[in-house]
Enzyme design. Structure first.
Site, PDB file in Angstrom:
ATOM      1  N   LYS A  22       0.832  -1.211   0.000  1.00 60.04           N
ATOM      2  CA  LYS A  22       0.000   0.000   0.000  1.00 60.04           C
ATOM      3  C   LYS A  22       0.867   1.262   0.000  1.00 60.04           C
ATOM      4  O   LYS A  22       0.641   2.162  -0.800  1.00 60.04           O
ATOM      5  CB  LYS A  22      -0.901   0.022   1.249  1.00 60.04           C
ATOM      6  N   ASN A  23       1.849   1.321   0.884  1.00 64.53           N
ATOM      7  CA  ASN A  23       2.624   2.556   1.017  1.00 64.53           C
ATOM      8  C   ASN A  23       3.620   2.765  -0.124  1.00 64.53           C
ATOM      9  O   ASN A  23       4.295   3.788  -0.168  1.00 64.53           O
ATOM     10  CB  ASN A  23       3.347   2.594   2.368  1.00 64.53           C
ATOM     11  N   ARG A  93      -5.160  10.558   3.935  1.00 68.73           N
ATOM     12  CA  ARG A  93      -4.139  11.605   4.058  1.00 68.73           C
ATOM     13  C   ARG A  93      -3.082  11.539   2.972  1.00 68.73           C
ATOM     14  O   ARG A  93      -2.511  12.553   2.583  1.00 68.73           O
ATOM     15  CB  ARG A  93      -3.429  11.466   5.393  1.00 68.73           C
ATOM     16  N   CYS A 117      -6.283  13.849  12.624  1.00 68.67           N
ATOM     17  CA  CYS A 117      -6.219  12.441  12.260  1.00 68.67           C
ATOM     18  C   CYS A 117      -6.242  11.643  13.541  1.00 68.67           C
ATOM     19  O   CYS A 117      -5.721  12.086  14.562  1.00 68.67           O
ATOM     20  CB  CYS A 117      -4.930  12.193  11.501  1.00 68.67           C
ATOM     21  N   ARG A 122      -0.433  14.992  12.939  1.00 66.48           N
ATOM     22  CA  ARG A 122       0.142  14.724  11.616  1.00 66.48           C
ATOM     23  C   ARG A 122       0.130  15.922  10.667  1.00 66.48           C
ATOM     24  O   ARG A 122      -0.576  15.933   9.660  1.00 66.48           O
ATOM     25  CB  ARG A 122      -0.593  13.547  10.964  1.00 66.48           C
ATOM     26  N   ASP A 306       3.849   1.057  12.137  1.00 65.29           N
ATOM     27  CA  ASP A 306       2.689   0.360  11.570  1.00 65.29           C
ATOM     28  C   ASP A 306       2.578  -1.108  12.024  1.00 65.29           C
ATOM     29  O   ASP A 306       1.617  -1.787  11.659  1.00 65.29           O
ATOM     30  CB  ASP A 306       2.723   0.424  10.033  1.00 65.29           C
ATOM     31  N   VAL A 328       6.942   7.632  17.030  1.00 63.45           N
ATOM     32  CA  VAL A 328       6.681   8.294  15.740  1.00 63.45           C
ATOM     33  C   VAL A 328       5.412   9.142  15.793  1.00 63.45           C
ATOM     34  O   VAL A 328       5.408  10.292  15.363  1.00 63.45           O
ATOM     35  CB  VAL A 328       6.608   7.258  14.589  1.00 63.45           C
ATOM     36  N   ARG A 398      -8.961  -0.408   3.944  1.00 61.30           N
ATOM     37  CA  ARG A 398      -8.053   0.599   3.378  1.00 61.30           C
ATOM     38  C   ARG A 398      -6.688  -0.009   3.103  1.00 61.30           C
ATOM     39  O   ARG A 398      -5.994   0.435   2.189  1.00 61.30           O
ATOM     40  CB  ARG A 398      -7.868   1.765   4.362  1.00 61.30           C
TER      41      ARG A 398
HETATM   42  C1  UD1 Z   1       3.840   7.203   6.384  1.00 62.14           C
HETATM   43  C2  UD1 Z   1       3.032   5.962   6.107  1.00 62.14           C
HETATM   44  C3  UD1 Z   1       2.364   5.460   7.391  1.00 62.14           C
HETATM   45  C4  UD1 Z   1       3.408   5.291   8.497  1.00 62.14           C
HETATM   46  C5  UD1 Z   1       4.265   6.550   8.646  1.00 62.14           C
HETATM   47  C6  UD1 Z   1       5.431   6.358   9.599  1.00 62.14           C
HETATM   48  C7  UD1 Z   1       2.358   6.212   3.801  1.00 62.14           C
HETATM   49  C8  UD1 Z   1       1.266   6.474   2.830  1.00 62.14           C
HETATM   50  N1  UD1 Z   1       2.030   6.248   5.102  1.00 62.14           N
HETATM   51  O1  UD1 Z   1       2.933   8.201   6.817  1.00 62.14           O
HETATM   52  O2  UD1 Z   1       1.729   4.218   7.119  1.00 62.14           O
HETATM   53  O3  UD1 Z   1       2.754   5.046   9.710  1.00 62.14           O
HETATM   54  O4  UD1 Z   1       4.824   6.929   7.371  1.00 62.14           O
HETATM   55  O5  UD1 Z   1       6.222   5.290   9.196  1.00 62.14           O
HETATM   56  O6  UD1 Z   1       3.475   5.946   3.432  1.00 62.14           O
HETATM   57  N2  UD1 Z   1       5.535  15.227  10.512  1.00 62.14           N
HETATM   58  C9  UD1 Z   1       5.612  16.579  10.745  1.00 62.14           C
HETATM   59  N3  UD1 Z   1       5.509  17.435   9.684  1.00 62.14           N
HETATM   60  C10 UD1 Z   1       5.357  16.998   8.397  1.00 62.14           C
HETATM   61  C11 UD1 Z   1       5.291  15.604   8.172  1.00 62.14           C
HETATM   62  C12 UD1 Z   1       5.391  14.751   9.251  1.00 62.14           C
HETATM   63  O7  UD1 Z   1       5.736  17.013  11.882  1.00 62.14           O
HETATM   64  O8  UD1 Z   1       5.279  17.830   7.477  1.00 62.14           O
HETATM   65  C13 UD1 Z   1       5.632  14.266  11.646  1.00 62.14           C
HETATM   66  C14 UD1 Z   1       4.358  13.451  11.865  1.00 62.14           C
HETATM   67  O9  UD1 Z   1       3.419  14.156  12.619  1.00 62.14           O
HETATM   68  C15 UD1 Z   1       4.891  12.231  12.569  1.00 62.14           C
HETATM   69  C16 UD1 Z   1       6.276  12.042  11.937  1.00 62.14           C
HETATM   70  O10 UD1 Z   1       6.594  13.289  11.333  1.00 62.14           O
HETATM   71  O11 UD1 Z   1       5.029  12.454  13.933  1.00 62.14           O
HETATM   72  C17 UD1 Z   1       6.367  10.950  10.908  1.00 62.14           C
HETATM   73  O12 UD1 Z   1       5.296  11.034  10.008  1.00 62.14           O
HETATM   74  P1  UD1 Z   1       5.439  10.694   8.461  1.00 62.14           P
HETATM   75  O13 UD1 Z   1       6.647   9.871   8.221  1.00 62.14           O
HETATM   76  O14 UD1 Z   1       5.313  11.949   7.685  1.00 62.14           O
HETATM   77  O15 UD1 Z   1       4.151   9.832   8.216  1.00 62.14           O
HETATM   78  P2  UD1 Z   1       3.372   9.726   6.849  1.00 62.14           P
HETATM   79  O16 UD1 Z   1       4.332   9.976   5.728  1.00 62.14           O
HETATM   80  O17 UD1 Z   1       2.131  10.537   6.909  1.00 62.14           O
END
Ligand code: UD1
Length: 419
Positions: A22-23, A93, A117, A122, A306, A328, A398
């Site tokens: 999926k990711n 998202r 979320c 996030r 995850d 995380v 999902r």
């Molecule tokens: C992706 C995965 C999700 C997984 C996560 C962490 C996909 C589609 N989803 O989600 O399944 O659980 O990685 O491995 O690939 N953050 C900020 N600012 C930003 C972006 C992120 O502060 O602009 C923070 C988030 O709040 C969180 C951390 O960074 O605490 C990591 O999140 P992130 O790696 O961005 O998660 P996703 O990419 O949304």
């Protein structure tokens, strides 16, 4: 809305085939927007998030053809609008992944802010900051991120936090920028590598994906290609826990053991005997009850967030006391309250759950709250006495392809019923 009913007790046994990740498929579908021609994507899992991504692309006017094997042909040449509307972004998202490709290829993107979320706030500030550093003009109006640019210009991007989709968005944008970009403190997740391989197959010039420094040499244009999505390491891990928790023995085919070190190590600590091939994993619990494990989530290659909820379920019935520390995401312990209703002995202190294993959980009606939390409730149901009814399973759909069919194939007593 459908429910899953699980009658616990049966040890799982047999073989299943792991689906595409999926990711990986979600960013790859978004990256198809970068191409000048048709791309064909294979090994696509049949998931609700994939349908949402297709709806998103379809509404922009992108041509989509799906064959009976779920190969998806994406033709971006008919694109007519550059908008990701709120009603789609709020259900997924990962829709934010179209932001980078749209602004890089078409100079305009209007993408709804995802909003709150269930697993924490996030934010997407790092996506926005990185695109601004590449020269995009960005404003937030009426809940939408509006990005405009002539041609993006390569730059050095230092990520304040490790973000998976943030790294992906910026890598996609930089692929069509003029000059070189360097992404520092990049996410090292295997799905980032899969996306880089896809972009390179379209003619992109990306090096270093899989390390914390990614070099992107922007190119003028990207061409069509055919690409096969990597296997899903989280789906793989979830079924391995299902076998471990039930004292069973299973073999996963079409998977990637080389990217699952942290999860396999924790399963070994729990007492599983694991045998590996290039693309298969066999796990044998020899009928034993698992031992508790201590886990701390962190970006790849550490233990994936995850897989945290699934190991909470394992610890709930394991011998001893285990701790799960989530670093995380904030607020990712919603499954704990539901498991407590099944008799689990869990205490949450800050970002750590302390779990004292019990011999047996008892079946109960429970509510799925997010994707991986829902999977953990299904796992708990597999070892609970009596029936567990998991409601709101659209969360599971999902991210897990045919979960009840795959578990039934392994001998679980599970069925889907409409509410
Ligand atoms: C992706 C995965 C999700 C997984 C996560 C962490 C996909 C589609 N989803 O989600 O399944 O659980 O990685 O491995 O690939 N953050 C900020 N600012 C930003 C972006 C992120 O502060 O602009 C923070 C988030 O709040 C969180 C951390 O960074 O605490 C990591 O999140 P992130 O790696 O961005 O998660 P996703 O990419 O949304």
């Amino acid at each position: 809305m459908d429910k899953l009913i699980i009658s616990g007790g049966a040890p799982l046994g047999g073989e299943i085939r792991i689906s595409g990740a999926k990711n990986a498929v979600l960013p790859i579908l978004a990256a198809a927007l970068l191409a000048d021609d048709t791309v064909t994507i294979a090994n696509v899992p049949h998931l609700h998030d994939v349908t949402t991504s297709m709806e998103l692309l379809g509404r922009m006017g992108v041509g989509l053809v799906v064959d009976e094997k779920m190969n998806i042909e994406v033709d971006p040449r008919t694109i007519s609008t550059f908008e990701a509307p709120y009603e789609l972004v709020k259900t997924m998202r990962a829709s934010i992944l179209v932001l980078g490709p749209l602004v890089a290829r078409y100079g305009a993107a209007d993408v709804s802010l995802p909003g709150g979320c269930a697993i924490g706030s996030r934010p997407v500030n790092l996506h926005v900051k990185g695109l601004q550093a590449l020269g995009a003009d960005i404003s937030v109006e009426q809940g939408y991120i509006k990005a405009r640019a002539k041609r993006l210009v390569g730059n050095r991007l230092v990520m304040d936090m490790v973000t998976v989709t943030g790294t992906e968005n910026l890598m996609m944008a930089a692929a069509l920028a003029s000059g070189e970009s360097i992404i520092e403190n990049a996410a090292r997740e295997p799905e980032v590598v899969d996306l880089a391989n896809f972009i390179n197959q379209m003619g992109g010039k990306i090096e270093g994906a899989g390390t914390d420094t990614i070099y992107v040499q922007g190119v003028e244009n990207l061409h069509g290609t055919e690409y096969r999505v990597m296997p899903d390491r989280i789906e793989s891990g979830t079924y391995l826990v299902a076998a471990a928790i039930s004292g069973g023995r299973i073999k996963l085919k079409n998977t990637r053991p080389d990217i699952m070190d942290a999860v396999l190590q924790s399963l070994r600590e729990a007492g599983a005997i694991i045998t590996l091939g290039d693309d298969w994993i066999e796990l044998d619990m020899e009928g034993r009850r698992p031992r508790s494990v201590d886990i701390r989530t962190a970006p790849y290659p550490a233990f994936p967030t995850d897989m945290q909820a699934q190991f909470t379920a394992l610890n709930a019935v394991a011998e001893g006391v285990g701790t799960i520390t989530e670093t995380v995401f904030e607020n990712r312990f919603m499954h704990v309250h539901e498991m407590q209703r099944m008799g689990a002995d869990v205490r949450v202190e800050g970002n750590t759950a302390i779990i004292r294993g019990v011999k047996r959980l008892t079946g109960a009606p429970v509510m799925a709250t997010d994707l991986r939390a829902s999977a953990s409730l299904v796992l708990a149901g597999l070892v609970a006495e009596g029936d567990t009814v998991v409601d709101r399973i659209y969360h599971i759909d999902r991210g897990y392809e045919c979960i009840e069919e795959k578990l039934a194939q392994l001998g679980a007593k599970i069925r889907r019923v409409p509410s």
